[in-house]
Design a protein around this motif. Structure first.
Motif: not given
Length: 614
Positions: A571-575, A577-578, A592-594
């Motif tokens: 969840d945190l990585m999806r929000a 990108p850094q 890219d969230g995927r």
């Protein structure tokens, strides 16, 4: 927190298009050309000169000074010069302004308040100005009102406001700053620090949050960053080890699924691969505190179409709230195209078409170890090092062609030139003839023979390789690499830098085996580097799992452990990108969230050992 620059850029058009070309109080006809000249400077981008010109007019014409100073402030804001804008507005006497001028004055003050993060003042000023607002300023008011709305919905801005309140309390504790800010994206924290770094009351805590968030999931660099922060802010009385302890405890509060279903290949040809992935997952699971370990259930599927989908439905019906796998491309494609993603998944391979994931709910992610990624990293490294002209030598297999094409595409995209490409058969042992042609030694020999015929005598000569290259990229497996590298030296190309992928070595570098590969630079996962913490972890694992002496199985073990480690941070990585996780197989981000992006270090082989390239 909104920064000045985005606001100024957003309003540039409106300030020019919507602003009157003269003050509200009509100037004398004699001054019109001068005012038009200043407005032309604004339109031409000479903002600082234009603002100074407005202020000069204010000095020269005191009866219209208010209108001119307001216009100067607007231009200063447009130029990103808050301090100068504030000074210009401070000289305005509001009680002497006509209603339309007062509205414009309040709009400028509202923009300044937005830039300073004073949202309540900005809101009050916008509300105050709406009744007397001229039609020409309505669009600008609307823009500021929208920006205010976005600022009020900004979680990072809200967290900062809470920090300001907390700092004013007598019982403020530094760990409250971490608690308020640690979950905000790194870019938002850096914006806050850039905006408020001059404030002695908040700058240490914003800097602490930036240091922590920059390397949140990278234990080695996190410790270094916090030690550096402590050295820069000793007066806080708060130490790096205190921050590390708090962050470690905070990480233990991150939610994990209750039940993870793991789907792996069940056919006999893939049994060892499934075992390696399973052992990696379980090793990472065992590293969790016992009270945080989710239930794991393993499902082994056959190669029939629909088996992966059936396993997905079975997992959901059995109460699983997360799925890891499958591993093979076919089943991955099958699940990537599912219209229903009510069971979150982390696929252990990339789908054939990654865009398939874009049509889902965003709860399906893909993780893999693509050799093409390493070829791209090698090409980027070559370009950064200044290489411009490369030869590409690749194994004549699907793997070799894909790796060579990936390097070629990235290298050419960055401005490099491919001077020649050639392939070799996987079972080929003697590459002499191929290398003579690739290095144009045959042409050198031909020229010498032709000269001898012209002179009608036998010449003694030594053929010379081509000189129009500064790099060789080698898409080769370990056995081929140990044959080709010495032959390149024999044919006079030993001084040409050689780049490859990690498949040029069979696992971790071995001085007794890999000395012939000396001088080759390549991207390599930390798992295979003995000088890293991940390399130490591999050596310990090898004493427990005998199959890790196989490089392919060792890679699968590492990616299994990485997949398990990534689960609580999706969840945190999806929000953000850094945000990256320093895993066994490399640094993983989710831009890219995927689909996870992997970055690994470039090393050079020296005396059969990997040495880092600084």
């Amino acid at each position: 927190m909104l920064k000045l620059i985005p606001i100024a850029l957003s309003l540039t058009f409106f300030l020019v298009a919507c602003a009157p070309t003269q003050p509200v109080t009509r100037p004398d006809p004699a001054t019109d050309p001068e005012i038009e000249q200043i407005e032309a400077m604004v339109r031409g981008g000479e903002l600082e000169a234009a603002a100074e010109a407005w202020l000069a007019l204010a000095q020269a014409q005191p009866e219209r000074a208010g209108a001119f100073r307001i216009r100067a402030a607007e231009v200063w804001l447009q130029a990103g010069r808050d301090d100068e804008a504030a000074e210009a507005l401070a000289e305005v006497e509001p009680r002497r302004l006509e209603p339309a001028q007062a509205a414009r004055f309040n709009l400028a003050r509202a923009e300044l308040a937005l830039n300073e993060g004073d949202l309540s003042t900005a809101g009050w000023l916008l509300a105050e100005s709406i009744d007397a607002l001229p039609e020409t300023l309505m669009m600008r008011h609307q823009m500021l009102d929208e920006l205010l709305g976005r600022a009020l919905d900004n979680p990072a801005r809200q967290a900062f406001a809470a920090l300001e309140t907390a700092i004013a309390e007598e019982d403020f504790h530094p760990e409250l700053a971490l608690a308020l800010l640690i979950e905000q994206p790194l870019a938002a924290l850096r914006q806050l620090l850039a905006k408020h770094g001059h404030r002695a009351d908040v700058s240490p805590w914003l800097a602490l949050a930036v240091a922590a968030r920059s390397h949140l999931l990278d234990p080695t660099l996190l410790e270094d960053a916090l030690i550096d922060w402590e050295a820069r802010y000793p007066a806080t009385g708060y130490g790096a080890w205190q921050a590390l302890t708090w962050i470690s405890l905070w990480k233990q509060t991150q939610a994990l699924p209750r039940h993870i279903a793991v789907v792996l290949p069940g056919r006999s040809a893939m049994s060892r691969a499934s075992e390696a992935v399973r052992d990696g997952i379980v090793s990472a699971w065992l590293d969790l505190p016992p009270d945080r370990r989710p239930e794991l259930s393993f499902k082994y599927i056959d190669e029939q179409a629909g088996s992966a989908t059936a396993a997905w439905f079975e997992a959901r019906e059995s109460g699983a709230d997360f799925m890891l796998g499958p591993l093979e491309r076919g089943p991955v494609d099958e699940l990537a195209g599912l219209p229903d993603a009510s069971l979150p998944m982390l696929l252990l391979n990339h789908p054939t078409d990654p865009s398939m994931l874009a049509h889902g709910s965003g709860m399906v992610h893909a993780l893999g170890l693509l050799p093409e990624e390493e070829a791209e990293l090698a090409a980027v490294h070559a370009l950064v090092q200044g290489h411009e002209r490369a030869l590409v030598l690749f194994q004549d297999t699907d793997w070799g062609r894909r790796v060579a094409e990936s390097f070629t595409k990235t290298f050419e995209l960055g401005g490099g030139r491919i001077m020649g490409r050639t392939r070799y058969a996987p079972d080929q042992v003697d590459h002499s003839r191929m290398l003579e042609v690739l290095l144009q030694l045959d042409q050198s020999s031909q020229r010498a023979r032709q000269l001898g015929q012209v002179l009608n005598q036998t010449l003694e000569y030594e053929p010379h390789r081509r000189t129009d290259i500064d790099l060789i990229f080698l898409a080769a497996r370990a056995e081929d690499g140990r044959l080709i590298r010495p032959q390149l030296r024999f044919f006079g190309a030993g001084d040409v830098p050689v780049l490859a992928t990690s498949q040029i070595i069979a696992g971790a570098p071995d001085p007794g085996r890999d000395e012939d590969l000396d001088g080759i630079s390549l991207p390599m996962a930390p798992w295979f580097l003995d000088f890293t913490a991940q390399g130490e972890q591999r050596r310990r694992a090898e004493s427990i799992h005998p199959h890790l002496d196989n490089p392919s199985l060792s890679r699968l073990h590492a990616i299994g452990a990485d997949a398990m480690d990534l689960v609580p941070w999706l969840d945190l990585m999806r929000a953000d990108p850094q945000l990256y996780l320093a895993g066994l197989s490399g640094r993983f981000r989710l831009p890219d969230g995927r689909v996870f992006e992997r970055d690994i270090p470039i090393v050079r082989l020296v005396d059969g050992r990997a040495t880092p390239i600084q």
